[in-house]
Design a protein around this motif. Structure first.
Motif, short mmCIF file in Angstrom:
data_model
loop_
_atom_site.label_atom_id
_atom_site.label_comp_id
_atom_site.label_asym_id
_atom_site.label_seq_id
_atom_site.Cartn_x
_atom_site.Cartn_y
_atom_site.Cartn_z
N LEU A 155 0.83 -1.20 0.00
CA LEU A 155 0.00 0.00 0.00
C LEU A 155 0.87 1.25 0.00
CD1 LEU A 155 -2.80 1.32 0.20
CD2 LEU A 155 -2.62 1.11 2.69
N ALA A 156 1.91 1.27 0.83
CA ALA A 156 2.80 2.44 0.89
C ALA A 156 3.44 2.71 -0.46
CB ALA A 156 3.86 2.23 1.96
N VAL A 157 3.90 1.66 -1.14
CA VAL A 157 4.51 1.82 -2.46
C VAL A 157 3.48 2.35 -3.46
CG1 VAL A 157 5.54 0.59 -4.42
CG2 VAL A 157 6.26 0.05 -2.07
N THR A 158 2.28 1.80 -3.42
CA THR A 158 1.21 2.24 -4.33
C THR A 158 0.85 3.70 -4.10
OG1 THR A 158 0.29 -0.01 -4.35
CG2 THR A 158 -1.14 1.77 -5.12
N VAL A 159 0.69 4.08 -2.83
CA VAL A 159 0.35 5.46 -2.50
C VAL A 159 1.47 6.41 -2.91
CG1 VAL A 159 -0.12 7.07 -0.60
CG2 VAL A 159 -1.22 4.83 -0.63
N ALA A 160 2.72 6.00 -2.70
CA ALA A 160 3.86 6.84 -3.09
C ALA A 160 3.87 7.09 -4.59
CB ALA A 160 5.16 6.19 -2.64
N ILE A 161 3.60 6.05 -5.38
CA ILE A 161 3.55 6.21 -6.84
C ILE A 161 2.41 7.14 -7.22
CG2 ILE A 161 3.12 5.00 -9.02
CD1 ILE A 161 4.45 2.53 -7.75
N CYS A 162 1.25 6.94 -6.59
CA CYS A 162 0.08 7.77 -6.88
C CYS A 162 0.36 9.23 -6.57
CB CYS A 162 -1.11 7.27 -6.06
SG CYS A 162 -2.60 8.26 -6.30
N LEU A 163 0.98 9.49 -5.42
CA LEU A 163 1.26 10.88 -5.03
C LEU A 163 2.29 11.53 -5.95
CD1 LEU A 163 1.21 10.63 -1.13
CD2 LEU A 163 -0.59 11.39 -2.67
N ALA A 164 3.21 10.73 -6.45
CA ALA A 164 4.19 11.27 -7.42
C ALA A 164 3.46 11.74 -8.68
CB ALA A 164 5.23 10.20 -7.76
N PHE A 165 2.53 10.92 -9.17
CA PHE A 165 1.71 11.34 -10.32
C PHE A 165 0.91 12.60 -9.97
CE2 PHE A 165 1.58 6.70 -11.85
CZ PHE A 165 2.53 6.93 -12.83
N ASP A 166 0.35 12.61 -8.77
CA ASP A 166 -0.51 13.73 -8.36
C ASP A 166 0.27 15.04 -8.27
OD1 ASP A 166 -2.79 12.16 -8.21
OD2 ASP A 166 -2.44 11.62 -6.12
N ILE A 167 1.47 14.97 -7.70
CA ILE A 167 2.30 16.17 -7.60
C ILE A 167 2.64 16.69 -8.99
CG2 ILE A 167 4.60 17.01 -6.93
CD1 ILE A 167 4.38 15.08 -4.50
N TYR A 168 2.93 15.77 -9.91
CA TYR A 168 3.22 16.17 -11.29
C TYR A 168 2.00 16.82 -11.94
CZ TYR A 168 4.61 15.74 -16.20
OH TYR A 168 4.90 16.00 -17.52
#
Length: 265
Positions: free
Chosen positions: A230-243
């Motif tokens: 979950l942490a890895v998935t959320v981190a990837i999602c937030l990276a997309f979101d910040i972009y």
């Protein structure tokens, strides 16, 4: 526009009634409310009550305008969403709102407040475009189908990882994840309703509740296979979101509403 305007004013007045009612309650009997909720400091309740009465008064004034200001309605909805998020945070952190009945009542009120915030933005979006509800929903659906295929696949996987948390209830990681997942719902619904579609600013709906979730998963949660995934998935999602937010601030504010060229998929 007349019917939509009347509906918007009604929602604003319902919101005002809610603010004024709770504002008076918090100021009049703070000790009773504090005991009911759990351990809320009375001074905090009185301060919140004063803010609620001010906001309720502002809501009434806005509803009496011939045409409410768009900026005011958005401001009110942001306030509603802040109430929603703050309530969920206090519940999941087990701070102040600690009794069973206090948690139940606070959650119900938060749902009602968030619903008013969403309805305000939807009515604003309907009025802005002169759409019927049906046409508005069609526009939202069209925007979803206009997303690149890989984005749709990613979103399905992302939601699947979060929905898996329901199988881990009532563990702590299950509770926190489910609440963080639910927290995004009115934020997403409000933006989609206002814009009649999806655009990059929608990423804020993830960033606001999931940044704290990621911090909790990394530093405080029990390290299990699911919490790590979950942490890895959320981190990837937030990276997309910040972009996405960065692109939005740079000027990319268009809706996904047309078929995407193959070279962009």
């Amino acid at each position: 526009m007349g019917d939509g305007l009347d509906i918007l004013k009604l929602i604003l007045r319902l919101n005002a009634a809610s603010c004024l009612s709770f504002g008076v309650l918090f100021i009049w009997v703070p000790s009773l409310v504090a005991n009911f909720l759990g351990q809320v400091p009375e001074a905090i309740l009185i301060a919140i009550g004063i803010v609620l009465i001010g906001n309720g008064t502002h809501l009434i004034m806005a509803s009496l305008r011939k045409i409410p200001l768009v900026s005011e309605v958005i401001w009110f909805s942001l306030g509603d969403f802040c109430w929603w998020l703050a309530t969920l945070f206090l519940i999941v952190a087990d701070v102040w709102i600690t009794s069973f009945w206090g948690v139940s009542a606070a959650a119900l009120v938060a749902v009602a407040v968030a619903t008013l915030g969403v309805l305000q933005l939807w009515e604003l979006g309907l009025m802005k475009r002169g759409n019927t509800v049906h046409a508005h929903l069609i526009a939202c659906g069209t925007s979803w189908f206009a997303l690149p295929k890989w984005v749709k696949i990613w979103l399905v996987l992302l939601n699947g990882v979060f929905l898996t948390a329901f199988f881990f209830l009532p563990s702590r990681v299950g509770e926190v994840t489910v609440i963080a997942y639910i927290a995004t719902a009115p934020l997403l619904a409000g933006q989609v309703g206002y814009d009649a579609g999806l655009r990059r600013i929608l990423a804020l709906s993830h960033l606001v509740p999931w940044l704290p979730l990621l911090v909790w998963l990394v530093f405080f949660a029990e390290q299990t296979l699911y919490s790590i995934c979950l942490a890895v998935t959320v981190a990837i999602c937030l990276a997309f979101d910040i972009y996405d937010v960065w692109l939005f601030l740079k000027g990319d504010r268009s809706l996904w509403s047309k078929p995407i060229p193959k070279d962009q998929i």
